[in-house]
Design a protein around this motif. Structure first.
Motif, PDB file in Angstrom:
ATOM      1  N   MET A 176      66.267  -2.551  16.085  1.00 21.54           N
ATOM      2  CA  MET A 176      65.220  -2.700  15.074  1.00 21.54           C
ATOM      3  C   MET A 176      64.726  -4.142  15.010  1.00 21.54           C
ATOM      4  O   MET A 176      63.500  -4.388  14.950  1.00 21.54           O
ATOM      5  N   ILE A 177      65.638  -5.115  15.048  1.00 17.52           N
ATOM      6  CA  ILE A 177      65.248  -6.524  14.965  1.00 17.52           C
ATOM      7  C   ILE A 177      64.429  -6.940  16.183  1.00 17.52           C
ATOM      8  O   ILE A 177      63.386  -7.603  16.065  1.00 17.52           O
ATOM      9  N   SER A 179      62.665  -4.968  18.160  1.00 17.00           N
ATOM     10  CA  SER A 179      61.379  -4.267  18.080  1.00 17.00           C
ATOM     11  C   SER A 179      60.459  -4.936  17.071  1.00 17.00           C
ATOM     12  O   SER A 179      59.251  -5.097  17.315  1.00 17.00           O
ATOM     13  N   PHE A 180      61.004  -5.343  15.931  1.00 16.69           N
ATOM     14  CA  PHE A 180      60.212  -6.018  14.896  1.00 16.69           C
ATOM     15  C   PHE A 180      59.624  -7.323  15.428  1.00 16.69           C
ATOM     16  O   PHE A 180      58.435  -7.614  15.238  1.00 16.69           O
ATOM     17  N   SER A 183      56.760  -6.851  17.638  1.00 20.93           N
ATOM     18  CA  SER A 183      55.602  -6.264  16.958  1.00 20.93           C
ATOM     19  C   SER A 183      54.732  -7.299  16.256  1.00 20.93           C
ATOM     20  O   SER A 183      53.698  -6.940  15.690  1.00 20.93           O
ATOM     21  N   VAL A 322      57.431  -0.118  20.318  1.00 15.66           N
ATOM     22  CA  VAL A 322      56.666  -1.202  19.703  1.00 15.66           C
ATOM     23  C   VAL A 322      55.164  -0.887  19.700  1.00 15.66           C
ATOM     24  O   VAL A 322      54.472  -1.127  18.701  1.00 15.66           O
ATOM     25  N   GLY A 325      54.483   1.649  17.206  1.00 15.99           N
ATOM     26  CA  GLY A 325      54.602   0.991  15.921  1.00 15.99           C
ATOM     27  C   GLY A 325      53.371   0.169  15.585  1.00 15.99           C
ATOM     28  O   GLY A 325      52.886   0.174  14.450  1.00 15.99           O
ATOM     29  N   ILE A 355      53.324  -8.948   8.735  1.00 17.70           N
ATOM     30  CA  ILE A 355      54.780  -9.012   8.927  1.00 17.70           C
ATOM     31  C   ILE A 355      55.489  -8.061   7.968  1.00 17.70           C
ATOM     32  O   ILE A 355      56.424  -7.346   8.350  1.00 17.70           O
ATOM     33  N   ALA A 358      55.025  -4.396   9.079  1.00 13.64           N
ATOM     34  CA  ALA A 358      55.863  -4.124  10.254  1.00 13.64           C
ATOM     35  C   ALA A 358      57.328  -3.985   9.863  1.00 13.64           C
ATOM     36  O   ALA A 358      58.021  -3.060  10.313  1.00 13.64           O
ATOM     37  N   LEU A 359      57.806  -4.881   9.014  1.00 17.96           N
ATOM     38  CA  LEU A 359      59.214  -4.859   8.615  1.00 17.96           C
ATOM     39  C   LEU A 359      59.552  -3.579   7.851  1.00 17.96           C
ATOM     40  O   LEU A 359      60.574  -2.926   8.134  1.00 17.96           O
ATOM     41  N   TRP A 362      59.561  -0.553  10.267  1.00 18.15           N
ATOM     42  CA  TRP A 362      60.714  -0.551  11.185  1.00 18.15           C
ATOM     43  C   TRP A 362      62.009  -0.216  10.443  1.00 18.15           C
ATOM     44  O   TRP A 362      62.871   0.487  10.982  1.00 18.15           O
ATOM     45  N   TRP A 366      64.397   2.909  11.276  1.00 21.29           N
ATOM     46  CA  TRP A 366      65.837   2.791  11.516  1.00 21.29           C
ATOM     47  C   TRP A 366      66.627   3.729  10.603  1.00 21.29           C
ATOM     48  O   TRP A 366      67.577   4.387  11.039  1.00 21.29           O
TER      49      TRP A 366
END
Length: 457
Positions: A176-177, A179-180, A183, A322, A325, A355, A358-359, A362, A366
């Motif tokens: 997840m981190i 991918s974030f 992104s 990604v 996403g 940001i 996106a966070l 994601w 997860w």
């Protein structure tokens, strides 16, 4: 001369006030339902800080390849084993060809209504506010589940590579981190360089697996036609359908093309690569791994080869998620800022909002990947519900809407009308039977592995 509102391109009244009767007779479609005011999602970008409409056709094509082609290609040999060699190739070619046509129809919809940048916009054109909200919700739910599936695949890959070196939840958080972070760029043009890495990654991984099974020849019993039942046969068909389910992102990709008419070249690049890769990988791996081929086919190779192939395919696993996403984030971002100059700013509000969106998405992806037991079955359920329509059924509806009143106006139109009714029928059948197959699989394989540290490889 009055200026247009931000983000609006007004068609000049001088061009639309007079229609030549001769032109109307020669090309009646040209003058049917052409909107006089067309809103572009990103407006005039001449002096913008952040410019979106800079994507070249080959960049768009590679993004489509990265978004569509991932480790799903390695589930196709098992689909061939489930149907037999001949039916599987027929289904692959039929669904792939149909996906090419439906992708082109999505392009036509964008060209006729240039303001469309998401499935929600297309829904609004067809069915007003209700259509906008319904298709918008369907698109973002589907994309979040695709993101979650890539996080889950990342944990499977890491467990395989490390021999379950740590808790699966830890691997999921790491995925997840990563991918974030990938992104964070706001434009697809900057994401396109990741797609090149993804393409090289999956091609190398597939070639390694083909060579490995070709050398070891772990199986036999290659069968032309398999004696199967509806449940197992359609499960194999679903695996093939899922390999072509990238259409939900096409409007978002087209919206950032420098020239939207170039989408046809991007689509041909995508379909040329995925059809060639799918058929080659499915046939070669099935030929040497036989009827006992695993899904994904990495399991049919030796443990050391599986580790190498999974390691090389990690960029594809991450980047495909990604890009899906990114399309989901852009939908939310447009709903918040479209029509304002915030779209093109780099200030803390614009950047922080991107940001934050996106966070949140994601984290949600997860949670879904960790919480849902028998996730692959549930993903099949969601894909049957949405991808069957995004890839097939909706394109038929788009064409019928664009050609309203002309369905039987000529032999060519009659043939196309029948083809698009077939497309809608294929979408409905895939949805109905896919829901039955997925529901039965969920019922037959219950699990309580939510938020488990167990090895899921």
């Amino acid at each position: 001369m009055s200026s247009s509102p931000p983000g609006l391109d007004v068609v000049s009244n001088e061009k639309s006030s007079y229609i030549n009767p001769t032109d109307l007779q020669s090309d009646p479609e040209k003058f049917i339902d052409v909107p006089k005011v067309r809103q572009d999602a990103f407006g005039d970008e001449e002096f913008a800080e952040v410019k979106y409409k800079v994507l070249k056709w080959w960049q768009c094509g590679l993004l489509m390849v990265a978004e569509t082609v991932s480790l799903g290609v390695l589930s196709l040999p098992a689909a061939v084993a489930g149907l037999g060699l001949v039916p599987a190739i027929i289904v692959l070619v039929f669904l792939g060809s149909l996906a090419t046509y439906t992708g082109y129809v999505i392009g036509q919809m964008k060209w006729k209504y240039p303001h469309i940048s998401t499935m929600a916009d297309a829904g609004e054109v067809i069915a007003g506010k209700w259509g906008r909200e319904f298709l918008g919700a369907a698109q973002i739910i589907f994309l979040i589940f695709v993101m979650a599936s890539h996080l889950l695949t990342f944990t499977v890959a890491m467990n395989t590579i490390t021999n379950h070196g740590t808790c699966s939840i830890v691997f999921g958080i790491v995925g997840m981190i990563v991918s974030f972070i990938c992104s964070l760029p706001r434009t697809l043009a900057k994401m396109s360089w990741l797609s090149i890495v993804s393409f090289v990654s999956i091609m190398t991984s597939v070639i390694i697996v083909m060579i490995a099974v070709g050398i070891t020849k772990p199986g036999s019993d290659v069968v032309a036609v398999v004696d199967t039942n509806l449940f197992h046969g359609f499960t194999a068909v679903c695996n093939i359908v899922f390999a072509f389910c990238g259409h939900a992102a096409f409007f978002g990709l087209m919206a950032e093309l420098k020239n939207p008419k170039d989408f046809t070249k991007s689509l041909c690049l995508l379909q040329g690569i995925d059809m060639g890769l799918y058929i080659t990988a499915a046939l070669v791996i099935y030929r040497y791994a036989g009827s006992d081929v695993t899904s994904p086919a990495l399991g049919s190779a030796s443990p050391i080869v599986a580790k190498i192939a999974y390691g090389i395919s990690l960029p594809t696993i991450i980047i495909a998620g990604v890009i899906n996403g990114h399309i989901a984030f852009k939908y939310v971002y447009l709903r918040i800022f479209q029509g304002t100059d915030r779209m093109h700013k780099r200030d803390w509000i614009a950047t922080g909002s991107w940001i934050g969106i996106a966070l949140v998405l994601w984290i949600l992806a997860w949670i879904i990947s960790a919480a849902i037991p028998v996730f692959s079955n549930l993903l099949s359920l969601i894909t049957a519900l949405f991808a069957s329509w995004f890839t097939y059924g909706l394109s038929g509806i788009f064409w019928l809407f664009m050609n309203k009143g002309m369905w039987f106006s000529s032999p060519r139109k009659i043939a196309l009308t029948l083809l698009n009714f077939l497309v809608i029928g294929v979408g409905a059948a895939l949805c109905g039977l896919g829901l039955w197959v997925s529901g039965k699989a969920l019922h037959d394989n219950p699990s309580s592995a939510s938020f488990s540290c167990a090895n899921n490889a």
